[in-house]
Design an enzyme around this catalytic site. Structure first.
Site: not given
Ligand code: MN
Length: 496
Positions: A47, A71, A75-76, A143, A263
């Site tokens: 990811h 990133h 958090e994780d 993300d 278009d």
């Molecule tokens: Mn993420």
């Protein structure tokens, strides 16, 4: 599966130091995500790696790509910001912090009220981080992009929620940042999950037409290419299929009449100089008659998000109607990648200067300030709140038509329902201020307490001790909070 080598190959536009930084960030992420898998079945490291790859495609700087790799660590995996700061410096740690904060927007209940609240909260956080460092939002968009690509692995309820949020917040935001191509991609990924039936219907309707159209466009392309060659104008011509979701939105406006969509496949002519754009327009009009009112000069008058191009729609071969878009290469990159294109240019045009990371950020911001009014106003938002009216006008809060944002004199944002009055504002700030309000200064001018507030207004409430809330206020206010407080004051007053 992507590997660090895929990424390193892609970032060969960066200097040695930048590439080492990215390797180091990857190693940190890989170790700490090891053994963890995503719902899609992939190892988790895929990811952040794929998010980083998307940013590398945009030629983003080394710090941004490193932060993208890191990133989800805070958090994780519970890696502290301090630790990231020690190992990667404060800029990167700040970016990770910014992205994590955006993650932390709580998914609300299903009721619309909670949804709106949640979206406003998400947006507000994004504005604040954009003002600090625009690159945080670019990481967030990448993300979201990858999360949409793996959305199939989530339960249907969650799929729909994320898809709708993308259409409501992230895609418009990408558009406002001038990233037309990213906006189109995000929308097309979200569309089948957000509106599955409509999507299937549209596919059935549009695909056959689209095939026919593609062949026809090839013919037109050849004719135009010959004309341009004869005129000695260097160029590229691309046939461009309209994104599905934007086709869907347009069709809704035209009673689902495919024949009114000119278009479906547009022709894009890319040249090197601005004067060539007008020359190409002239050649097209010389060969085919333009439709009245369909010639648009967004070069002389760019769209608010900075988009530049010439558009024209003509009666083409065999009487078919075709849209042409003409622009320079630079305009083209900006139209596709918006603010991200700035980093691209800085890398390519002044490589030496930008070898020093610290200067890069400053310069990149400076470039957006010169070239993208909206982002300029965004980045100076917190510093120059007196100009916030223009800021919000440019922001076009049609993202949520039913809410307005106003400011306290100190610059705090207050969001209120449309039609809200200074009384609502006063009670939002504090019950005592509401209870003792006798007037309001809006953008420095006296206004009555029953006046309707507008987006971007700076509101100051005038209070006095001997003032009492009035029964009439109950008919004027638009917020539950104000209504409730006024009622309770009135009740107490009668009790005494
Ligand atoms: Mn993420």
């Amino acid at each position: 599966m992507a590997t660090i080598l895929t990424l390193l190959q892609k970032v060969n536009y960066l200097d040695e130091g930048g590439q080492r930084l990215i390797e180091k960030a990857y190693a940190k992420a890989e170790v700490n995500h090891r053994g963890v898998f995503r719902k899609s079945g992939e190892p988790f490291i895929q990811h952040p790696l794929k998010v980083a790859l998307k940013l590398a495609d945009l030629n983003m700087d080394a710090e941004t790509i490193a932060a993208a790799l890191l990133h989800d660590l805070h958090e994780d995996s519970g890696i502290s910001l301090k630790e990231l700061q020690n190992e990667f410096g404060s800029q990167i740690a700040e970016m990770v912090n910014g992205v994590s904060k955006l993650h932390r927007v709580k998914l609300g209940e299903e009721d619309p009220e909670a949804q709106t609240e949640r979206q406003i909260e998400a947006l507000r956080k994004m504005f604040v981080s954009m003002a600090k460092d625009l690159r945080v939002v670019l990481i967030k968009l990448a993300d979201r992009w990858h999360n949409l690509e793996t959305l199939f692995a989530l339960p249907p309820k969650k799929q729909k929620e994320i898809a709708l949020e993308t259409l409501k917040i992230y895609a418009p935001l990408a558009y406002r940042l001038g990233m037309g191509e990213i906006k189109g991609i995000l929308e097309d990924l979200a569309f089948p999950y957000a509106y599955p039936e409509e999507y299937e219907e549209l596919k059935k309707m549009a695909l056959p037409k689209y095939e026919v159209r593609k062949k026809y466009i090839e013919k037109v392309k050849k004719i135009l290419a010959d004309d341009l060659k004869e005129a000695k104008i260097e160029h590229e011509i691309h046939g461009r299929a309209k994104h599905m979701y934007s086709l869907y939105k347009k069709l809704k406006k035209y009673d689902y009449d495919m024949d009114k969509i000119y278009d479906l496949v547009a022709l894009r002519v890319i040249v090197s100089e601005i004067h060539d754009c007008y020359a190409v327009l002239g050649l097209i009009h010389k060969r085919w008659k333009p439709l009245l009112g369909r010639i648009k000069d967004y070069i002389a008058i760019p769209k608010p998000n900075g988009y530049q191009s010439l558009h024209t729609t003509v009666f083409c071969q065999d009487g078919e109607i075709v849209e042409f878009q003409i622009r320079t290469k630079k305009m083209h990159e900006k139209a596709e990648y918006g603010v991200a294109a700035h980093w691209h240019y800085t890398e390519q045009t002044t490589p030496k200067e930008f070898k020093q990371g610290a200067i890069r950020t400053e310069k990149a911001t400076l470039m957006s300030e010169n070239e993208l009014r909206w982002v300029k106003e965004l980045t100076v938002w917190q510093k120059e709140l007196k100009d916030s009216k223009d800021f919000f006008e440019a922001l076009k809060l049609d993202l949520f038509k039913d809410r307005i944002f106003v400011f306290t004199p100190k610059g705090d944002v207050v969001d209120l329902p449309e039609g809200a009055t200074p009384i609502d504002f006063a009670y939002y700030i504090h019950t005592d201020i509401g209870n003792s309000a006798f007037g309001a200064k809006v953008n420095g001018k006296m206004l009555s307490l029953s006046a309707e507030l507008k987006n971007g207004d700076i509101v100051e409430i005038l209070t006095a001790k001997n003032i009492k809330p009035s029964q009439d206020w109950l008919r004027i206010v638009k917020t539950a909070k104000a209504r409730e407080r006024i009622k309770s004051w009135l009740k107490k007053a009668t009790e005494v």
